[in-house]
Design a protein around this motif. Structure first.
Motif, PDB file in Angstrom:
ATOM      1  N   PRO A  26     -42.428   5.728   5.723  1.00 32.57           N
ATOM      2  CA  PRO A  26     -41.153   6.200   6.608  1.00 32.57           C
ATOM      3  C   PRO A  26     -41.572   7.222   7.319  1.00 32.57           C
ATOM      4  O   PRO A  26     -41.991   8.123   6.764  1.00 32.57           O
ATOM      5  N   GLY A  27     -41.371   7.128   8.818  1.00 28.70           N
ATOM      6  CA  GLY A  27     -41.838   8.614   9.883  1.00 28.70           C
ATOM      7  C   GLY A  27     -41.322   7.727  10.583  1.00 28.70           C
ATOM      8  O   GLY A  27     -41.476   6.500  10.843  1.00 28.70           O
ATOM      9  N   ASP A  28     -41.359   8.674  11.806  1.00 33.81           N
ATOM     10  CA  ASP A  28     -41.250   8.500  13.301  1.00 33.81           C
ATOM     11  C   ASP A  28     -42.406   8.153  13.674  1.00 33.81           C
ATOM     12  O   ASP A  28     -43.412   9.523  13.261  1.00 33.81           O
ATOM     13  N   VAL A  29     -42.864   8.617  14.817  1.00 39.74           N
ATOM     14  CA  VAL A  29     -44.432   8.548  15.874  1.00 39.74           C
ATOM     15  C   VAL A  29     -44.490  10.105  16.326  1.00 39.74           C
ATOM     16  O   VAL A  29     -43.046  10.792  16.334  1.00 39.74           O
ATOM     17  N   GLY A  30     -46.191  10.305  15.540  1.00 39.90           N
ATOM     18  CA  GLY A  30     -45.835  11.995  15.747  1.00 39.90           C
ATOM     19  C   GLY A  30     -45.763  13.027  14.961  1.00 39.90           C
ATOM     20  O   GLY A  30     -45.805  13.739  14.138  1.00 39.90           O
ATOM     21  N   ASP A  31     -45.094  12.313  13.230  1.00 39.00           N
ATOM     22  CA  ASP A  31     -44.542  13.286  12.678  1.00 39.00           C
ATOM     23  C   ASP A  31     -45.849  13.307  11.582  1.00 39.00           C
ATOM     24  O   ASP A  31     -46.622  12.768  11.378  1.00 39.00           O
ATOM     25  N   VAL A  64     -49.419   7.419  14.056  1.00 38.51           N
ATOM     26  CA  VAL A  64     -49.797   6.824  15.430  1.00 38.51           C
ATOM     27  C   VAL A  64     -48.442   6.405  16.222  1.00 38.51           C
ATOM     28  O   VAL A  64     -48.589   5.694  17.005  1.00 38.51           O
ATOM     29  N   GLU A  65     -48.303   5.125  15.166  1.00 38.79           N
ATOM     30  CA  GLU A  65     -48.180   3.847  15.282  1.00 38.79           C
ATOM     31  C   GLU A  65     -46.595   3.268  14.251  1.00 38.79           C
ATOM     32  O   GLU A  65     -47.484   3.580  12.764  1.00 38.79           O
ATOM     33  N   SER A  92     -45.314  -4.860   7.614  1.00 43.13           N
ATOM     34  CA  SER A  92     -45.549  -4.259   8.259  1.00 43.13           C
ATOM     35  C   SER A  92     -45.872  -3.043   8.033  1.00 43.13           C
ATOM     36  O   SER A  92     -46.811  -3.177   6.992  1.00 43.13           O
ATOM     37  N   PHE A  93     -46.644  -1.844   9.203  1.00 41.86           N
ATOM     38  CA  PHE A  93     -47.689  -1.338   7.995  1.00 41.86           C
ATOM     39  C   PHE A  93     -47.059   0.161   9.047  1.00 41.86           C
ATOM     40  O   PHE A  93     -46.420  -0.036  10.631  1.00 41.86           O
ATOM     41  N   THR A  94     -47.754   0.747   8.978  1.00 46.32           N
ATOM     42  CA  THR A  94     -48.626   2.383   9.908  1.00 46.32           C
ATOM     43  C   THR A  94     -49.416   2.555   9.859  1.00 46.32           C
ATOM     44  O   THR A  94     -50.418   2.614   9.062  1.00 46.32           O
ATOM     45  N   ALA A  95     -49.417   3.167  11.097  1.00 43.91           N
ATOM     46  CA  ALA A  95     -51.181   3.114  11.933  1.00 43.91           C
ATOM     47  C   ALA A  95     -51.135   5.267  11.392  1.00 43.91           C
ATOM     48  O   ALA A  95     -49.629   6.146  12.166  1.00 43.91           O
TER      49      ALA A  95
END
Length: 104
Positions: A26-31, A64-65, A92-95
């Motif tokens: 969980p989180g937004d870009v830049g967090d 980042v993404e 789903s992934f988080t970069a």
């Protein structure tokens, strides 16, 4: 200097300024994100291995993404039975980009 972290049931070898694709968190870009489950830490020829985790080492990164991977097609087929089934899946992934590996 590198570390081995655990995230999403997988283990990753990370270095500073590396971009890493992990399971969605969980989180937004830049967090900012901190990984406290560090299994191993190496600095030059000094290596520390946790049993199972290291308490005084953490990895700081920022998101980042947030995206989804390419579609994977699942095709089931039984010959002579007129059975065909097609299904797709996008994981789903988080970069994240590693900012620092902090060892106290």
């Amino acid at each position: 200097m590198y570390a081995v972290i655990a995230s999403g049931g997988k283990q990753y070898r990370v270095e500073k300024d590396e971009v890493l694709r992990i399971e969605k968190i969980p989180g937004d870009v830049g967090d900012s994100v901190s990984f406290d489950q560090v299994l191993m830490f190496a600095d030059a020829d000094k290596v520390s291995i946790g049993q199972p985790l290291l308490k005084n080492v953490s990895v700081r990164a920022h998101i980042v993404e947030q995206d989804r991977a390419k579609k994977v097609l699942i095709f089931k087929f039984r010959r002579r039975k007129r059975f065909r089934k097609t299904q797709g899946h996008r994981q789903s992934f988080t970069a994240v980009k590693v900012d620092a590996i902090e060892a106290a």
